[in-house]
Design an enzyme around this catalytic site. Structure first.
Site, PDB file in Angstrom:
ATOM      1  N   SER A 113      27.245  88.966  65.184  1.00  0.00           N
ATOM      2  CA  SER A 113      27.661  89.282  63.826  1.00  0.00           C
ATOM      3  C   SER A 113      26.665  90.276  63.242  1.00  0.00           C
ATOM      4  O   SER A 113      25.472  89.983  63.159  1.00  0.00           O
ATOM      5  CB  SER A 113      27.701  87.989  63.012  1.00  0.00           C
ATOM      6  OG  SER A 113      28.032  88.238  61.673  1.00  0.00           O
TER       7      SER A 113
ATOM      8  N   LYS B 253      31.071  91.897  65.670  1.00  0.00           N
ATOM      9  CA  LYS B 253      31.715  91.567  64.390  1.00  0.00           C
ATOM     10  C   LYS B 253      30.945  92.285  63.290  1.00  0.00           C
ATOM     11  O   LYS B 253      29.732  92.118  63.184  1.00  0.00           O
ATOM     12  CB  LYS B 253      31.673  90.046  64.194  1.00  0.00           C
ATOM     13  CG  LYS B 253      31.820  89.555  62.761  1.00  0.00           C
ATOM     14  CD  LYS B 253      32.055  88.051  62.739  1.00  0.00           C
ATOM     15  CE  LYS B 253      31.335  87.371  61.595  1.00  0.00           C
ATOM     16  NZ  LYS B 253      31.514  85.910  61.619  1.00  0.00           N
TER      17      LYS B 253
ATOM     18  N   LYS C 150      30.245  92.839  59.348  1.00  0.00           N
ATOM     19  CA  LYS C 150      30.432  92.291  58.009  1.00  0.00           C
ATOM     20  C   LYS C 150      30.936  93.426  57.126  1.00  0.00           C
ATOM     21  O   LYS C 150      30.392  94.539  57.199  1.00  0.00           O
ATOM     22  CB  LYS C 150      29.095  91.760  57.484  1.00  0.00           C
ATOM     23  CG  LYS C 150      28.624  90.502  58.196  1.00  0.00           C
ATOM     24  CD  LYS C 150      29.492  89.314  57.818  1.00  0.00           C
ATOM     25  CE  LYS C 150      28.871  88.019  58.290  1.00  0.00           C
ATOM     26  NZ  LYS C 150      29.675  86.855  57.879  1.00  0.00           N
TER      27      LYS C 150
ATOM     28  N   ASP D 100      34.414  90.687  59.177  1.00  0.00           N
ATOM     29  CA  ASP D 100      34.314  89.469  58.371  1.00  0.00           C
ATOM     30  C   ASP D 100      33.980  89.857  56.931  1.00  0.00           C
ATOM     31  O   ASP D 100      32.950  90.467  56.675  1.00  0.00           O
ATOM     32  CB  ASP D 100      33.214  88.558  58.937  1.00  0.00           C
ATOM     33  CG  ASP D 100      33.139  87.208  58.232  1.00  0.00           C
ATOM     34  OD1 ASP D 100      33.932  86.978  57.292  1.00  0.00           O
ATOM     35  OD2 ASP D 100      32.287  86.380  58.626  1.00  0.00           O
TER      36      ASP D 100
ATOM     37  N   GLU E  85      38.354  88.395  59.297  1.00  0.00           N
ATOM     38  CA  GLU E  85      37.940  87.038  58.945  1.00  0.00           C
ATOM     39  C   GLU E  85      37.800  86.888  57.429  1.00  0.00           C
ATOM     40  O   GLU E  85      37.136  87.695  56.779  1.00  0.00           O
ATOM     41  CB  GLU E  85      36.598  86.781  59.651  1.00  0.00           C
ATOM     42  CG  GLU E  85      36.096  85.358  59.603  1.00  0.00           C
ATOM     43  CD  GLU E  85      34.760  85.229  60.367  1.00  0.00           C
ATOM     44  OE1 GLU E  85      34.439  86.091  61.208  1.00  0.00           O
ATOM     45  OE2 GLU E  85      34.040  84.256  60.089  1.00  0.00           O
TER      46      GLU E  85
ATOM     47  N   ASP F 233      37.852  81.301  57.928  1.00  0.00           N
ATOM     48  CA  ASP F 233      36.552  80.680  58.162  1.00  0.00           C
ATOM     49  C   ASP F 233      36.333  79.682  57.015  1.00  0.00           C
ATOM     50  O   ASP F 233      36.662  78.498  57.138  1.00  0.00           O
ATOM     51  CB  ASP F 233      35.468  81.781  58.218  1.00  0.00           C
ATOM     52  CG  ASP F 233      34.040  81.258  58.262  1.00  0.00           C
ATOM     53  OD1 ASP F 233      33.831  80.042  58.146  1.00  0.00           O
ATOM     54  OD2 ASP F 233      33.096  82.069  58.410  1.00  0.00           O
TER      55      ASP F 233
ATOM     56  N   LYS G 160      33.559  76.160  62.713  1.00  0.00           N
ATOM     57  CA  LYS G 160      32.121  75.921  62.517  1.00  0.00           C
ATOM     58  C   LYS G 160      31.977  74.425  62.287  1.00  0.00           C
ATOM     59  O   LYS G 160      32.453  73.909  61.261  1.00  0.00           O
ATOM     60  CB  LYS G 160      31.609  76.657  61.283  1.00  0.00           C
ATOM     61  CG  LYS G 160      31.430  78.148  61.467  1.00  0.00           C
ATOM     62  CD  LYS G 160      30.856  78.759  60.207  1.00  0.00           C
ATOM     63  CE  LYS G 160      30.853  80.268  60.306  1.00  0.00           C
ATOM     64  NZ  LYS G 160      30.541  80.893  59.014  1.00  0.00           N
TER      65      LYS G 160
ATOM     66  N   GLY H 200      29.099  80.768  63.637  1.00  0.00           N
ATOM     67  CA  GLY H 200      27.672  80.446  63.594  1.00  0.00           C
ATOM     68  C   GLY H 200      27.183  80.476  62.169  1.00  0.00           C
ATOM     69  O   GLY H 200      27.836  81.029  61.284  1.00  0.00           O
TER      70      GLY H 200
HETATM   71  O1  OSB Z   1      30.783  84.037  57.676  1.00  0.00           O
HETATM   72  O2  OSB Z   1      30.509  83.753  59.735  1.00  0.00           O
HETATM   73  C1  OSB Z   1      30.030  83.823  58.615  1.00  0.00           C
HETATM   74  C2  OSB Z   1      26.236  83.603  58.813  1.00  0.00           C
HETATM   75  C3  OSB Z   1      25.980  82.816  57.722  1.00  0.00           C
HETATM   76  C4  OSB Z   1      27.010  82.403  56.917  1.00  0.00           C
HETATM   77  C5  OSB Z   1      28.313  82.779  57.211  1.00  0.00           C
HETATM   78  C6  OSB Z   1      28.592  83.560  58.316  1.00  0.00           C
HETATM   79  C7  OSB Z   1      27.522  84.015  59.107  1.00  0.00           C
HETATM   80  C8  OSB Z   1      27.683  84.923  60.226  1.00  0.00           C
HETATM   81  C9  OSB Z   1      26.612  84.927  61.292  1.00  0.00           C
HETATM   82  O3  OSB Z   1      28.569  85.738  60.310  1.00  0.00           O
HETATM   83  C10 OSB Z   1      26.963  84.044  62.423  1.00  0.00           C
HETATM   84  C11 OSB Z   1      25.768  83.807  63.314  1.00  0.00           C
HETATM   85  O4  OSB Z   1      25.364  84.725  64.008  1.00  0.00           O
HETATM   86  O5  OSB Z   1      25.251  82.673  63.321  1.00  0.00           O
HETATM   87 MG    MG Z   2      32.738  84.178  58.485  1.00  0.00          MG
END
Ligand code: OSB
Ligand code: MG
Length: 367
Positions: free
Chosen positions: A136, A162, A164, A189, A214, A239, A263, A291
């Site tokens: 991510s 992925k 953001k 995302d 996402e 999510d 998650k 994650g």
């Molecule tokens: O939205 O998936 C998410 C991290 C913290 C809170 C929300 C998210 C995320 C990530 C990182 O996208 C996922 C990771 O590498 O652990």
């Molecule tokens: Mg997410």
């Protein structure tokens, strides 16, 4: 089992680079680590995925500690002798608190499985010995910085990227990365950053052959996601909106999502996660393991889950080095784009106590 002792400790682990999302920037991961000792003297470990502030979900570290101390622990003590499989039912009267409940249940399950000399992966029904890794990528300061970061991850072997996104950092960022890497599995995302009026704008992402988008809209806006799914061709993946088996059933029935990010912390634990996995397999919906910037404690357990057969898309289960200079467990190292699923008893890892103590900012033991 019976609970003999619970230790709640907060640790602060600096991230190797700040992680910016549409809801904020984090430079360090504050994590609640839960340790449970049962009547046999067996220790179970878990990490609570709540963040320091209620920006991703309503939960946050100190609220989880309060919930555990004030309600969850007394209820389990009152229940006396129970199995990990009973925890969710015992805690059901207390509304919400999925992340706190998940951490508590996982620590109890870890101790139980260590007593039974069984791995979490085998217990959950894992069929894979290694898991494909995605990564991510946070919102960058500019496109050059984004290219550099993605280049380093592609070079390290990550099998899915992925990005953001948020309004102002979306179409151009995706176009840039897609042009440089035309073949790489790519997804985005938004962490709820868009509104129902943004359908036309988000449809501009359709030409970039993304795996999914996402959580574009508010976590409560299931209908909005269903409407958006009619406007964009890119599959929608929820999510934040998926907080239980029930919410997954509803979102699928309403066609608000065609992929699900599971998650465990967000849905109340690994047992609920398996139920959502099974529902998705039955409904022919691909799932992947999300994650929450976990340390090795949470990562080990996530890998056990991601090894179930329905996890057909690479997850956000990246290597320890993606997050931290030093992890609290033996680091998870990627090999050819995969992480190995732990096979030891329980979650299969334990923290390095010296290092854990050195990053602990508060600790309380409740007997
Ligand atoms: O939205 O998936 C998410 C991290 C913290 C809170 C929300 C998210 C995320 C990530 C990182 O996208 C996922 C990771 O590498 O652990
Ligand atoms: Mg997410």
């Amino acid at each position: 089992m019976k609970i003999k002792e619970v230790e709640l400790r907060i640790v602060q682990l600096p991230l190797v680079r700040p992680f910016r999302t549409s809801f904020g920037t984090q430079a360090s991961r504050e994590v609640l680590i839960v340790k449970v000792v049962n009547e046999n003297g067996t220790t179970g470990w878990a990490e609570c995925v709540a963040m320091s502030e209620p920006l991703y979900s309503p939960e946050y570290t100190h609220a989880c500690i309060d919930l555990i101390k004030r309600f969850l622990l007394p209820a389990l003590k009152k229940a006396g002798d129970f199995k990990a499989e009973d925890v969710a039912t015992i805690l059901k009267p207390f509304l919400g608190g999925q992340m706190a409940k998940a951490a508590f249940e996982t620590a109890i399950l870890d101790a139980q499985l260590r007593d039974e000399k069984r791995s979490l992966a085998a217990y959950l029904g894992a069929t894979k010995s290694r898991v494909e890794c995605g990564v991510s990528v946070g919102i960058a300061n500019n496109l050059d910085a984004l290219i550099e970061e993605v280049k380093s991850y592609v070079g390290a072997g990550y099998r899915r990227i992925k990005l953001k996104i948020e309004p102002g950092w979306d179409i151009e960022a995706v176009k840039t990365i897609r042009e440089i890497w035309p073949e790489i599995p790519l997804q985005v995302d938004a962490n709820q950053a868009y509104s129902r009026d943004d359908g036309k704008h988000l449809a501009k992402l359709d030409e970039f052959n993304l795996l999914l988008i996402e959580q574009p809209l508010d976590e409560h806006d299931i209908l909005g996601h269903a409407l958006l799914a009619k406007e964009v061709k890119t599959p929608i993946c929820l999510d934040e909106s998926i907080i239980s088996l029930q919410s997954a059933q509803d979102a699928l029935a309403l066609q608000a999502t065609t992929v699900i990010n599971i998650k465990p912390g967000r849905v109340g634990g690994y047992l609920e996660s398996v139920k959502i996995h099974d529902l998705c397999v039955k409904s022919k919906i691909p799932v992947w393991c999300g994650g929450m910037l976990e340390t090795g404690i949470g990562r080990a357990a996530n890998l056990a889950l991601a090894a179930l057969p329905g996890f057909t898309l690479p997850g956000d289960t990246s290597a320890s080095a993606r997050y931290f200079k030093q992890d609290i467990t033996t680091p998870f190292v990627m090999d050819d784009g995969y992480l190995t699923v732990p096979t030891g008893d329980g979650i299969g890892v334990t923290p390095d106590m010296n290092f854990l103590d050195s990053i602990t900012t508060s600790k309380e033991v409740i007997v």
